[in-house]
Enzyme design. Sequence first.
Site, PDB file in Angstrom:
ATOM      1  N   GLY A  11       2.083  28.440   5.393  1.00 11.04           N
ATOM      2  CA  GLY A  11       3.122  27.453   5.101  1.00 11.04           C
ATOM      3  C   GLY A  11       3.251  27.242   3.602  1.00 11.04           C
ATOM      4  N   TYR A  12       4.208  26.390   3.218  1.00  9.69           N
ATOM      5  CA  TYR A  12       4.554  26.218   1.811  1.00  9.69           C
ATOM      6  C   TYR A  12       3.374  25.737   0.974  1.00  9.69           C
ATOM      7  CZ  TYR A  12       6.916  23.889  -2.159  1.00  9.69           C
ATOM      8  OH  TYR A  12       7.306  23.451  -3.407  1.00  9.69           O
ATOM      9  N   SER A 125       0.588  11.645   3.273  1.00 11.99           N
ATOM     10  CA  SER A 125       1.896  11.583   2.619  1.00 11.99           C
ATOM     11  C   SER A 125       2.184  10.173   2.144  1.00 11.99           C
ATOM     12  CB  SER A 125       2.977  12.008   3.631  1.00 11.99           C
ATOM     13  OG  SER A 125       4.272  11.694   3.158  1.00 11.99           O
ATOM     14  N   TYR A 149       7.566  11.128  12.144  1.00 14.96           N
ATOM     15  CA  TYR A 149       6.766  11.993  11.246  1.00 14.96           C
ATOM     16  C   TYR A 149       5.771  11.124  10.470  1.00 14.96           C
ATOM     17  CZ  TYR A 149       5.471  14.192   6.912  1.00 14.96           C
ATOM     18  OH  TYR A 149       4.748  14.640   5.842  1.00 14.96           O
ATOM     19  N   LYS A 153       1.427  10.833  10.389  1.00 15.47           N
ATOM     20  CA  LYS A 153       0.547  10.826   9.206  1.00 15.47           C
ATOM     21  C   LYS A 153      -0.319   9.570   9.200  1.00 15.47           C
ATOM     22  CE  LYS A 153       1.655  14.760   7.480  1.00 15.47           C
ATOM     23  NZ  LYS A 153       0.671  15.878   7.502  1.00 15.47           N
ATOM     24  N   ARG A 231      12.557   9.712  -6.746  1.00 16.60           N
ATOM     25  CA  ARG A 231      11.319  10.152  -6.119  1.00 16.60           C
ATOM     26  C   ARG A 231      10.355  10.685  -7.172  1.00 16.60           C
ATOM     27  NH1 ARG A 231      13.553   7.817  -2.774  1.00 16.60           N
ATOM     28  NH2 ARG A 231      14.011   8.356  -0.594  1.00 16.60           N
ATOM     29  N   ASP A 295      16.357   6.343   4.332  1.00 14.77           N
ATOM     30  CA  ASP A 295      15.919   6.659   2.964  1.00 14.77           C
ATOM     31  C   ASP A 295      15.564   5.392   2.195  1.00 14.77           C
ATOM     32  OD1 ASP A 295      16.060   9.369   3.072  1.00 14.77           O
ATOM     33  OD2 ASP A 295      17.837   9.584   1.821  1.00 14.77           O
TER      34      ASP A 295
END
Length: 338
Positions: A11-12, A125, A149, A153, A231, A295
């Site tokens: 993965g990334y 996160s 999500y 976490k 961010r 957001d």
Amino acid sequence: MPTILLTGATGYIASHTWLALLAAGYDVVGLDDFSNSSPEVLKRLAELSGRELVFVQADVNDRAALDAVFAAHEIAAVMHFAAFKAVGESTAQPLKYYANNLGGLVNMLQAMGRAGVKTFVFSSSATVYGEPQFLPYTEAHPLAAMNVYGRTKLMGEQILRDLEAAEPDWRIGWLRYFNPVGAHESGRIGEDPQGIPNNLMPFVQQVAVGRREFLSVFGGDYDTPDGTGVRDYLHVMDLAEGHVAALRYLLEKQASVTVNLGTGVGYSVLDLVNAFSRAAGKPIPYKIVDRRPGDLPSYYADATLAKSLLGWEATRSLDDMCAHSWRWASGNPRGYAA
Ligand code: WQD
């Protein structure tokens, strides 16, 4: 040197961490089921590292496969990256996220217990902080999850707190990522999400190479300097090196640690778009549209604890993040697809 098991290894973030671990002298066993990554990453990592890679194709929910890995290798610690991360998808498919992100976590921890391996690095996160009650977020900020999500976490963190309370000989690193972006400076590995990118940088990359017509900027009326969301963007290689610093702390200090991994600097959407335009030498077409539900207007890290405890701080600039992202995207316009 100790051997480290990486889950989600192609993965990334894990693929970049793999390189940082090898560069720091660790041996690595990579594990992935390719459910959200490409086998092509292995070829790139072998090319970049000049090493024969040790890799196991397996699902972290496969108990027997994990036991076989611990039987075949003397694993000193596990870095657990295997998790799905798309906020929108998590809301539509909560069980897929709980099964993989939490089921996989528990299965890994149980396999580690059976093998007597008790040093663990968890990919957490900044999303666990929820609505900012103060900024910058310190590690003492109250915790609250805002979506499925984020709940995987937060619950993952709490599972690990309960484990540490029950078995204090575990050494656990809770690493709270801010916004990882960028690519290895070679441009040979990078972020390659499947489908339409949810996150800003991969979407900008795809606009720049002509895969997408324009960027939709989600909201231009936030209470921020230019009205767009702010961010704490962090170069993925800085993040990778933060993992090496945390691992060293766990192995040498014989203590657990919870730290933010961010730069401490907030940039807006348009700051990033403009920086990317400079890197690519071309404009990035965009349209300001409605806000994206859920957001937050602005958040960024207090990164001082990682500096004082781990001796780690981010060193790469927003221009570096964009230059390396552009090198990856322009050299791989279809990601890892041939
Ligand atoms: C960044 C900014 C958007 C896309 C999420 C998760 C976090 C972590 C990173 C996994 C925001 C704006 C974005 C677009 C835009 N996930 N944006 N147009 O939402 O801060 O964090 O991803 O590790 O846990 O919560 O990241 O990149 O989606 O958004 O204007 O097409 O870019 O509104 O201001 P986010 P993001």
